[in-house]
Design a protein around this motif. Structure first.
Motif, short mmCIF file in Angstrom:
data_model
loop_
_atom_site.label_atom_id
_atom_site.label_comp_id
_atom_site.label_asym_id
_atom_site.label_seq_id
_atom_site.Cartn_x
_atom_site.Cartn_y
_atom_site.Cartn_z
N THR A 100 -23.88 10.56 -0.35
CA THR A 100 -24.52 9.59 -1.25
C THR A 100 -25.29 10.21 -2.42
O THR A 100 -25.99 9.50 -3.13
CB THR A 100 -25.43 8.61 -0.47
OG1 THR A 100 -26.49 9.35 0.14
CG2 THR A 100 -24.66 7.88 0.60
N HIS A 101 -25.16 11.54 -2.58
CA HIS A 101 -25.73 12.12 -3.81
C HIS A 101 -25.01 13.42 -4.16
O HIS A 101 -24.88 14.30 -3.32
CB HIS A 101 -27.23 12.38 -3.67
CG HIS A 101 -27.87 12.82 -4.96
ND1 HIS A 101 -27.87 12.02 -6.09
CD2 HIS A 101 -28.50 13.96 -5.33
CE1 HIS A 101 -28.47 12.66 -7.08
NE2 HIS A 101 -28.86 13.84 -6.65
N HIS A 102 -24.54 13.50 -5.39
CA HIS A 102 -23.81 14.69 -5.82
C HIS A 102 -23.77 14.73 -7.35
O HIS A 102 -23.98 13.70 -8.00
CB HIS A 102 -22.37 14.62 -5.28
CG HIS A 102 -21.71 15.97 -5.10
ND1 HIS A 102 -22.17 17.11 -5.68
CD2 HIS A 102 -20.62 16.35 -4.39
CE1 HIS A 102 -21.40 18.13 -5.32
NE2 HIS A 102 -20.45 17.69 -4.53
N HIS A 103 -23.53 15.94 -7.88
CA HIS A 103 -23.21 16.09 -9.30
C HIS A 103 -22.02 17.04 -9.31
O HIS A 103 -22.19 18.26 -9.27
CB HIS A 103 -24.38 16.70 -10.09
CG HIS A 103 -25.69 16.04 -9.80
ND1 HIS A 103 -26.02 14.80 -10.29
CD2 HIS A 103 -26.76 16.45 -9.06
CE1 HIS A 103 -27.23 14.47 -9.86
NE2 HIS A 103 -27.70 15.44 -9.12
N LEU A 104 -20.83 16.48 -9.33
CA LEU A 104 -19.64 17.31 -9.12
C LEU A 104 -19.46 18.38 -10.18
O LEU A 104 -18.97 19.47 -9.90
CB LEU A 104 -18.39 16.41 -9.05
CG LEU A 104 -18.23 15.67 -7.72
CD1 LEU A 104 -17.24 14.53 -7.87
CD2 LEU A 104 -17.79 16.61 -6.60
N THR A 136 -30.88 6.75 -8.92
CA THR A 136 -31.58 7.75 -9.73
C THR A 136 -32.28 8.74 -8.80
O THR A 136 -32.26 8.59 -7.58
CB THR A 136 -32.60 7.09 -10.69
OG1 THR A 136 -33.05 8.07 -11.64
CG2 THR A 136 -33.82 6.53 -9.96
N HIS A 137 -32.87 9.79 -9.40
CA HIS A 137 -33.67 10.76 -8.64
C HIS A 137 -35.12 10.29 -8.62
O HIS A 137 -35.69 10.00 -9.67
CB HIS A 137 -33.67 12.12 -9.35
CG HIS A 137 -32.34 12.79 -9.45
ND1 HIS A 137 -31.51 12.65 -10.52
CD2 HIS A 137 -31.72 13.67 -8.61
CE1 HIS A 137 -30.43 13.40 -10.36
NE2 HIS A 137 -30.53 14.03 -9.20
N ILE A 138 -35.73 10.30 -7.45
CA ILE A 138 -37.17 9.94 -7.37
C ILE A 138 -37.88 10.83 -6.35
O ILE A 138 -37.37 11.09 -5.27
CB ILE A 138 -37.33 8.45 -6.98
CG1 ILE A 138 -37.12 7.56 -8.20
CG2 ILE A 138 -38.72 8.17 -6.41
CD1 ILE A 138 -38.13 7.72 -9.31
N ALA A 147 -32.09 9.33 -4.86
CA ALA A 147 -31.88 10.68 -4.33
C ALA A 147 -33.24 11.31 -4.03
O ALA A 147 -34.20 11.13 -4.80
CB ALA A 147 -31.13 11.52 -5.34
N HIS A 148 -33.30 12.00 -2.91
CA HIS A 148 -34.41 12.88 -2.49
C HIS A 148 -35.59 12.20 -1.81
O HIS A 148 -35.81 12.40 -0.63
CB HIS A 148 -34.89 13.76 -3.66
CG HIS A 148 -33.81 14.61 -4.22
ND1 HIS A 148 -33.10 15.49 -3.45
CD2 HIS A 148 -33.26 14.67 -5.47
CE1 HIS A 148 -32.17 16.08 -4.20
NE2 HIS A 148 -32.25 15.60 -5.42
N THR A 149 -36.40 11.46 -2.53
CA THR A 149 -37.62 10.83 -1.96
C THR A 149 -38.34 11.80 -1.01
O THR A 149 -38.64 11.47 0.13
CB THR A 149 -37.30 9.51 -1.21
OG1 THR A 149 -36.46 9.77 -0.09
CG2 THR A 149 -36.63 8.52 -2.12
N VAL A 189 -25.11 15.99 -0.39
CA VAL A 189 -25.11 17.45 -0.55
C VAL A 189 -25.86 17.85 -1.82
O VAL A 189 -26.23 19.00 -1.98
CB VAL A 189 -23.68 18.05 -0.58
CG1 VAL A 189 -22.99 17.82 0.74
CG2 VAL A 189 -22.86 17.50 -1.73
N ASP A 190 -26.05 16.90 -2.75
CA ASP A 190 -26.59 17.16 -4.08
C ASP A 190 -25.63 18.08 -4.84
O ASP A 190 -24.69 18.62 -4.29
CB ASP A 190 -28.00 17.77 -4.02
CG ASP A 190 -28.79 17.54 -5.31
OD1 ASP A 190 -28.24 16.94 -6.26
OD2 ASP A 190 -29.95 17.96 -5.38
N GLY A 191 -25.87 18.26 -6.12
CA GLY A 191 -24.99 19.08 -6.96
C GLY A 191 -24.91 20.50 -6.42
O GLY A 191 -25.89 21.04 -5.92
ZN LIG Z 1 -29.36 15.40 -7.90
#
Ligand SMILES: [Zn+2]
Length: 460
Positions: free
Chosen positions: A58-62, A224-226, A261-263, A312-314
């Motif tokens: 649920t979060h990535h920057h390919l 978004t990232h928070i 993403a993140h929190t 996994v995030d970018g």
């Molecule tokens: Zn990210």
């Protein structure tokens, strides 16, 4: 018909030896004991395997596949400032190669659905958004790309250099166009578009507000990232006089159609707000560890009714991270912080499956093995070395996850015997390496030298 398999449906009791019957792209039935007669069915022997729902990222920057191993010793803000000028050089060819490798890599760790948050659109560099979509179609995983954006450059008090941001009107027009061109809301959809301004320090309040209105008018989700780092919290307190969650709440950014993403840095009150509004979180433990951002309060979030999925995030902040490995990383982080009762193997599996499906608004279709849901199924070989572990779900989550014996997306084989079947695995790996070389060359042509280290004391 998958038979003789240990089924972990995530919802409902586990079946130590049973079967899963698939018809078309759906799960038709599952149960204990020998498989019933099914004339004409393809039979798959699942002996020695654990069957789980396909994992949901649920979060990535390919695009970041092409910029791994850089700024290895940096905080988030240092890392971003070091990488923005490199990313400014990317084009559609870089994105296509990076996405092919990134999505292939994810499929090889049991991922059947992935989001992507693409928020950099340098001008005159081709259709970057479509490039990722093309790669996903070839690999054969369900794809949830967020049309991301940044409009708050340095000159307006943001973190990114002005050269990588867009104008508000351009963003809104391009985002509406991306939804209209690609979004498929149908039950078995392979592609749904979300709207994703990047972060409080790179997107203006106007962009956040207008993006929320646009997403709601189109019936798509918001991402978004928070609260990733304490630097972000400080930035928000200084510029807006509020903490990140309070800030985005004012902009209309809490709700069941939003996942963050993140929190990592949430107060008790923040957790209460996210739980009460049905706002989800994409927990990215490897990236948070790599950037030294902190450990999210996942076990407290779950206890208070928040939805949490994994990401996994970018790859530039979590090099080569396999999605299955994030279950283990999440479990170990929570236990290191709160003790051994903080997260069980089965809770970690639920984060990676149903938690992810909820983040993407697809809990009716994905995330568990149930009749009527889509046949996104992974068979994990737990019969060899892993057979020494008493419990197959424990083997999958506590140990390094083995390459899947089988990955089905809507009943279609994407991985078999630990190898990609939809595309050449070698070609996907080579495309990722070529994307890196191309990005480095394009950056160097603009006078930018990608740096492995941002602190001199780490360079030895
Ligand atoms: Zn990210």
């Amino acid at each position: 018909m998958i038979e003789n398999v240990h089924v972990a449906p995530v919802t409902g009791p586990e079946i130590p030896s049973g079967y899963i019957r698939i018809e078309g792209d759906r799960i038709a039935a599952l149960g204990a004991g020998p498989a019933p007669a099914a004339p004409g069915a393809t039979r798959i022997d699942g002996s020695g395997c654990l069957a789980t729902p396909g994992l949901v990222n649920t979060h990535h920057h390919l695009y970041q596949w092409a910029s791994q191993g850089l700024a290895q010793d940096a905080t988030l803000f240092e890392w971003l400032v070091s990488l923005y000028p490199v990313w400014a050089a990317m084009d559609a060819e870089v994105v296509k190669g990076a996405a092919a490798a990134g999505l292939g890599w994810l499929a090889l760790s049991g991922c059947t659905t992935s989001s992507d948050h693409h928020y950099l659109f340098p001008k005159g560099r081709g259709d970057l958004f479509a490039a990722g979509i093309e790669a996903a179609r070839e690999i054969g995983v369900r794809f949830h790309p967020a049309r991301g954006s940044m409009d708050l450059g340095e000159s307006k008090g943001g973190l990114p250099p002005d050269v990588v941001v867009e104008e508000l009107d351009e963003v809104l027009a391009a985002t509406a166009e991306a939804v209209d061109a690609h979004h498929d809301p149908s039950f078995s959809s392979m592609l749904r578009v979300a709207v994703g301004p990047c972060s409080p320090f790179s997107a203006s309040a106007e962009l956040m507000t207008e993006s929320a209105a646009l997403a709601r008018s189109k019936g798509v989700r918001l991402h978004t990232h928070i609260a990733e780092t304490l630097d972000e919290e400080e930035h928000c307190l200084e510029r807006f006089g509020t903490r990140p969650v309070d800030y985005v709440e004012k902009l209309g950014w809490l709700g069941p159609d939003v996942w963050f993403a993140h929190t990592v840095h949430l107060s008790d009150a923040d957790i209460g707000k996210l739980a009460a509004t049905g706002t989800g979180s994409a927990h990215c433990p490897s990236s948070n560890g790599r950037l030294g951002a902190g450990i999210a309060r996942v076990s407290e979030m779950l206890r208070r009714g928040m939805n949490v999925g994994l990401g996994v995030d970018g790859s530039a902040s979590s090099e080569l991270t396999p999605l299955a490995g994030e279950m283990r990383q999440a479990l170990l982080f929570q236990r290191a912080r709160y003790g051994p009762g903080a997260l069980t193997a089965r809770q970690a599996l639920e984060l990676a499956t149903l938690g992810g499906a909820r983040n993407l608004g697809r809990a009716d279709e994905l995330g568990s093995l149930e009749p009527g849901k889509l046949a996104d199924v992974v068979l994990w070989p737990v019969g060899s070395f892993a057979a020494a572990v008493a419990d197959p779900v424990c083997a999958l989550v506590f140990g390094p996850a083995p390459p899947p014996a089988l990955v089905l997306v809507g009943g279609r084989t994407v991985v078999a015997g630990g190898e990609l079947k939809t595309v050449s695995q070698d070609a996907a790996g080579r495309a990722g390496a070529a994307a890196r070389r191309r990005l480095v060359r394009l950056a160097e042509e603009r006078g930018v030298r990608p740096a492995r280290h941002v602190h001199e004391d780490f360079t030895a």
